[in-house]
Motif scaffolding. Structure first.
Motif, PDB file in Angstrom:
ATOM      1  N   VAL A  89       0.840  -1.199   0.000  1.00  0.00           N
ATOM      2  CA  VAL A  89       0.000   0.000   0.000  1.00  0.00           C
ATOM      3  C   VAL A  89       0.877   1.252   0.000  1.00  0.00           C
ATOM      4  O   VAL A  89       0.633   2.203  -0.750  1.00  0.00           O
ATOM      5  CB  VAL A  89      -0.961   0.009   1.212  1.00  0.00           C
ATOM      6  N   ALA A  90       1.917   1.243   0.828  1.00  0.00           N
ATOM      7  CA  ALA A  90       2.819   2.395   0.895  1.00  0.00           C
ATOM      8  C   ALA A  90       3.533   2.597  -0.431  1.00  0.00           C
ATOM      9  O   ALA A  90       3.630   3.721  -0.937  1.00  0.00           O
ATOM     10  CB  ALA A  90       3.825   2.201   2.022  1.00  0.00           C
ATOM     11  N   ARG A  91       4.027   1.528  -1.007  1.00  0.00           N
ATOM     12  CA  ARG A  91       4.725   1.625  -2.298  1.00  0.00           C
ATOM     13  C   ARG A  91       3.780   2.090  -3.400  1.00  0.00           C
ATOM     14  O   ARG A  91       4.159   2.880  -4.245  1.00  0.00           O
ATOM     15  CB  ARG A  91       5.350   0.285  -2.672  1.00  0.00           C
ATOM     16  N   ALA A  92       2.557   1.602  -3.398  1.00  0.00           N
ATOM     17  CA  ALA A  92       1.587   2.011  -4.410  1.00  0.00           C
ATOM     18  C   ALA A  92       1.267   3.502  -4.295  1.00  0.00           C
ATOM     19  O   ALA A  92       0.965   4.155  -5.298  1.00  0.00           O
ATOM     20  CB  ALA A  92       0.305   1.189  -4.273  1.00  0.00           C
ATOM     21  N   ALA A  93       1.360   4.049  -3.086  1.00  0.00           N
ATOM     22  CA  ALA A  93       1.117   5.472  -2.882  1.00  0.00           C
ATOM     23  C   ALA A  93       2.336   6.308  -3.259  1.00  0.00           C
ATOM     24  O   ALA A  93       2.276   7.528  -3.243  1.00  0.00           O
ATOM     25  CB  ALA A  93       0.731   5.732  -1.425  1.00  0.00           C
ATOM     26  N   GLY A  94       3.436   5.641  -3.565  1.00  0.00           N
ATOM     27  CA  GLY A  94       4.633   6.349  -3.999  1.00  0.00           C
ATOM     28  C   GLY A  94       5.466   6.926  -2.870  1.00  0.00           C
ATOM     29  O   GLY A  94       6.247   7.850  -3.090  1.00  0.00           O
ATOM     30  N   VAL A  95       5.313   6.404  -1.675  1.00  0.00           N
ATOM     31  CA  VAL A  95       6.101   6.905  -0.553  1.00  0.00           C
ATOM     32  C   VAL A  95       7.169   5.885  -0.169  1.00  0.00           C
ATOM     33  O   VAL A  95       7.074   4.698  -0.492  1.00  0.00           O
ATOM     34  CB  VAL A  95       5.221   7.235   0.671  1.00  0.00           C
ATOM     35  N   GLU A  96       8.167   6.376   0.510  1.00  0.00           N
ATOM     36  CA  GLU A  96       9.246   5.519   0.986  1.00  0.00           C
ATOM     37  C   GLU A  96       8.696   4.582   2.057  1.00  0.00           C
ATOM     38  O   GLU A  96       7.891   4.988   2.899  1.00  0.00           O
ATOM     39  CB  GLU A  96      10.340   6.405   1.570  1.00  0.00           C
ATOM     40  N   CYS A  97       9.116   3.335   2.017  1.00  0.00           N
ATOM     41  CA  CYS A  97       8.649   2.373   3.016  1.00  0.00           C
ATOM     42  C   CYS A  97       9.819   1.545   3.519  1.00  0.00           C
ATOM     43  O   CYS A  97      10.539   0.923   2.740  1.00  0.00           O
ATOM     44  CB  CYS A  97       7.567   1.459   2.435  1.00  0.00           C
ATOM     45  N   LEU A  98      10.012   1.580   4.819  1.00  0.00           N
ATOM     46  CA  LEU A  98      11.033   0.771   5.470  1.00  0.00           C
ATOM     47  C   LEU A  98      10.350  -0.446   6.074  1.00  0.00           C
ATOM     48  O   LEU A  98       9.278  -0.323   6.663  1.00  0.00           O
ATOM     49  CB  LEU A  98      11.713   1.566   6.587  1.00  0.00           C
ATOM     50  N   VAL A  99      10.958  -1.589   5.926  1.00  0.00           N
ATOM     51  CA  VAL A  99      10.403  -2.816   6.503  1.00  0.00           C
ATOM     52  C   VAL A  99      11.252  -3.197   7.709  1.00  0.00           C
ATOM     53  O   VAL A  99      12.471  -3.307   7.608  1.00  0.00           O
ATOM     54  CB  VAL A  99      10.381  -3.959   5.470  1.00  0.00           C
ATOM     55  N   TYR A 110       9.659   0.793  19.118  1.00  0.00           N
ATOM     56  CA  TYR A 110      10.734   0.221  18.294  1.00  0.00           C
ATOM     57  C   TYR A 110      10.619   0.690  16.848  1.00  0.00           C
ATOM     58  O   TYR A 110      11.616   0.994  16.197  1.00  0.00           O
ATOM     59  CB  TYR A 110      10.702  -1.309  18.354  1.00  0.00           C
ATOM     60  N   ALA A 111       9.407   0.750  16.343  1.00  0.00           N
ATOM     61  CA  ALA A 111       9.196   1.217  14.973  1.00  0.00           C
ATOM     62  C   ALA A 111       9.628   2.674  14.820  1.00  0.00           C
ATOM     63  O   ALA A 111      10.264   3.053  13.834  1.00  0.00           O
ATOM     64  CB  ALA A 111       7.730   1.048  14.571  1.00  0.00           C
ATOM     65  N   LEU A 112       9.286   3.501  15.800  1.00  0.00           N
ATOM     66  CA  LEU A 112       9.671   4.911  15.747  1.00  0.00           C
ATOM     67  C   LEU A 112      11.182   5.083  15.826  1.00  0.00           C
ATOM     68  O   LEU A 112      11.766   5.878  15.094  1.00  0.00           O
ATOM     69  CB  LEU A 112       8.993   5.694  16.870  1.00  0.00           C
ATOM     70  N   ALA A 113      11.822   4.358  16.721  1.00  0.00           N
ATOM     71  CA  ALA A 113      13.286   4.455  16.833  1.00  0.00           C
ATOM     72  C   ALA A 113      13.953   4.044  15.525  1.00  0.00           C
ATOM     73  O   ALA A 113      14.893   4.703  15.057  1.00  0.00           O
ATOM     74  CB  ALA A 113      13.782   3.579  17.984  1.00  0.00           C
ATOM     75  N   PHE A 114      13.451   2.984  14.914  1.00  0.00           N
ATOM     76  CA  PHE A 114      13.977   2.507  13.633  1.00  0.00           C
ATOM     77  C   PHE A 114      13.783   3.566  12.552  1.00  0.00           C
ATOM     78  O   PHE A 114      14.709   3.895  11.810  1.00  0.00           O
ATOM     79  CB  PHE A 114      13.260   1.201  13.267  1.00  0.00           C
ATOM     80  N   GLY A 115      12.588   4.099  12.456  1.00  0.00           N
ATOM     81  CA  GLY A 115      12.288   5.101  11.436  1.00  0.00           C
ATOM     82  C   GLY A 115      13.031   6.404  11.656  1.00  0.00           C
ATOM     83  O   GLY A 115      13.562   6.996  10.709  1.00  0.00           O
ATOM     84  N   LEU A 116      13.081   6.871  12.900  1.00  0.00           N
ATOM     85  CA  LEU A 116      13.773   8.127  13.190  1.00  0.00           C
ATOM     86  C   LEU A 116      15.256   8.047  12.873  1.00  0.00           C
ATOM     87  O   LEU A 116      15.834   8.999  12.335  1.00  0.00           O
ATOM     88  CB  LEU A 116      13.566   8.536  14.648  1.00  0.00           C
ATOM     89  N   SER A 117      15.874   6.921  13.192  1.00  0.00           N
ATOM     90  CA  SER A 117      17.308   6.791  12.884  1.00  0.00           C
ATOM     91  C   SER A 117      17.553   6.895  11.381  1.00  0.00           C
ATOM     92  O   SER A 117      18.608   7.345  10.954  1.00  0.00           O
ATOM     93  CB  SER A 117      17.857   5.474  13.433  1.00  0.00           C
ATOM     94  N   HIS A 118      16.579   6.512  10.595  1.00  0.00           N
ATOM     95  CA  HIS A 118      16.708   6.592   9.132  1.00  0.00           C
ATOM     96  C   HIS A 118      16.410   7.997   8.611  1.00  0.00           C
ATOM     97  O   HIS A 118      17.186   8.564   7.848  1.00  0.00           O
ATOM     98  CB  HIS A 118      15.772   5.569   8.481  1.00  0.00           C
ATOM     99  N   GLU A 123      18.292  15.302   7.817  1.00  0.00           N
ATOM    100  CA  GLU A 123      18.220  16.558   8.560  1.00  0.00           C
ATOM    101  C   GLU A 123      17.029  17.445   8.185  1.00  0.00           C
ATOM    102  O   GLU A 123      17.199  18.601   7.797  1.00  0.00           O
ATOM    103  CB  GLU A 123      19.528  17.335   8.411  1.00  0.00           C
ATOM    104  N   PRO A 124      15.812  16.911   8.306  1.00  0.00           N
ATOM    105  CA  PRO A 124      14.632  17.768   8.063  1.00  0.00           C
ATOM    106  C   PRO A 124      14.522  18.795   9.188  1.00  0.00           C
ATOM    107  O   PRO A 124      15.084  18.613  10.269  1.00  0.00           O
ATOM    108  CB  PRO A 124      13.473  16.774   8.110  1.00  0.00           C
ATOM    109  N   ASP A 125      13.790  19.852   8.920  1.00  0.00           N
ATOM    110  CA  ASP A 125      13.572  20.852   9.968  1.00  0.00           C
ATOM    111  C   ASP A 125      12.694  20.289  11.079  1.00  0.00           C
ATOM    112  O   ASP A 125      12.857  20.650  12.243  1.00  0.00           O
ATOM    113  CB  ASP A 125      12.928  22.109   9.373  1.00  0.00           C
TER     114      ASP A 125
END
Length: 146
Positions: A89-99, A110-118, A123-125
């Motif tokens: 679903v995420a890929r079909a929407a054209g967004v980045e998806c981490l598994v 755990y999901a947030l820590a994984f995603g935030l480290s990526h 360096e977004p604002d």
């Protein structure tokens, strides 16, 4: 007579406390800050998702409808220990998806820590965390930018 005096004595501090909250609230009503000009800040929207195949499209549709320059918004979904089509679903929407697959470490933290480290490497604002079953108001990023 004594009871009336006691009740009155209790009401006076409560009334004063209410006015202490009312005055700043009323003062804030007159100051509506509107910012003109182009948006300044970059945002990353991080969406932790565990088996959210059915609700994720609504969240991603609200993100795609944002009144904000798309080149200043990055969307990243973390498909966390999913057994459904969340990734697709995420890929079909054209967004980045981490598994993320780690059955021993389950949960949003755990999901947030994984995603935030990526996503913080870019360096977004600001990073906005959006649940996969929520929607964003169309003007949310403009408000955050202001």
């Amino acid at each position: 007579m004594v009871i009336a005096a006691v009740v009155l004595a209790c009401l006076v501090p409560a009334t004063v406390a209410c006015f202490c909250y009312l005055i700043p609230a009323l003062a804030g009503l007159g100051r509506r800050r509107t910012r003109s000009g182009a948006p300044v800040h970059t945002f990353t929207i991080l969406v932790p998702a565990h088996n959210e195949e059915l609700t994720l499209p609504t969240a991603l549709n609200s993100v795609s409808a944002l009144d904000y320059p798309p080149e200043m918004v990055r969307v990243c979904v973390v498909a966390d220990n999913c057994s459904d089509g969340t990734f697709a679903v995420a890929r079909a929407a054209g967004v980045e998806c981490l598994v993320r697959i780690d059955p021993a470490k389950r949960g949003k933290g755990y999901a947030l820590a994984f995603g935030l480290s990526h996503v913080l490497k870019a360096e977004p604002d600001a990073v906005l965390i959006l649940d996969a079953d929520c929607e964003l108001n169309r003007g949310a990023l403009r408000a955050f930018d202001a």
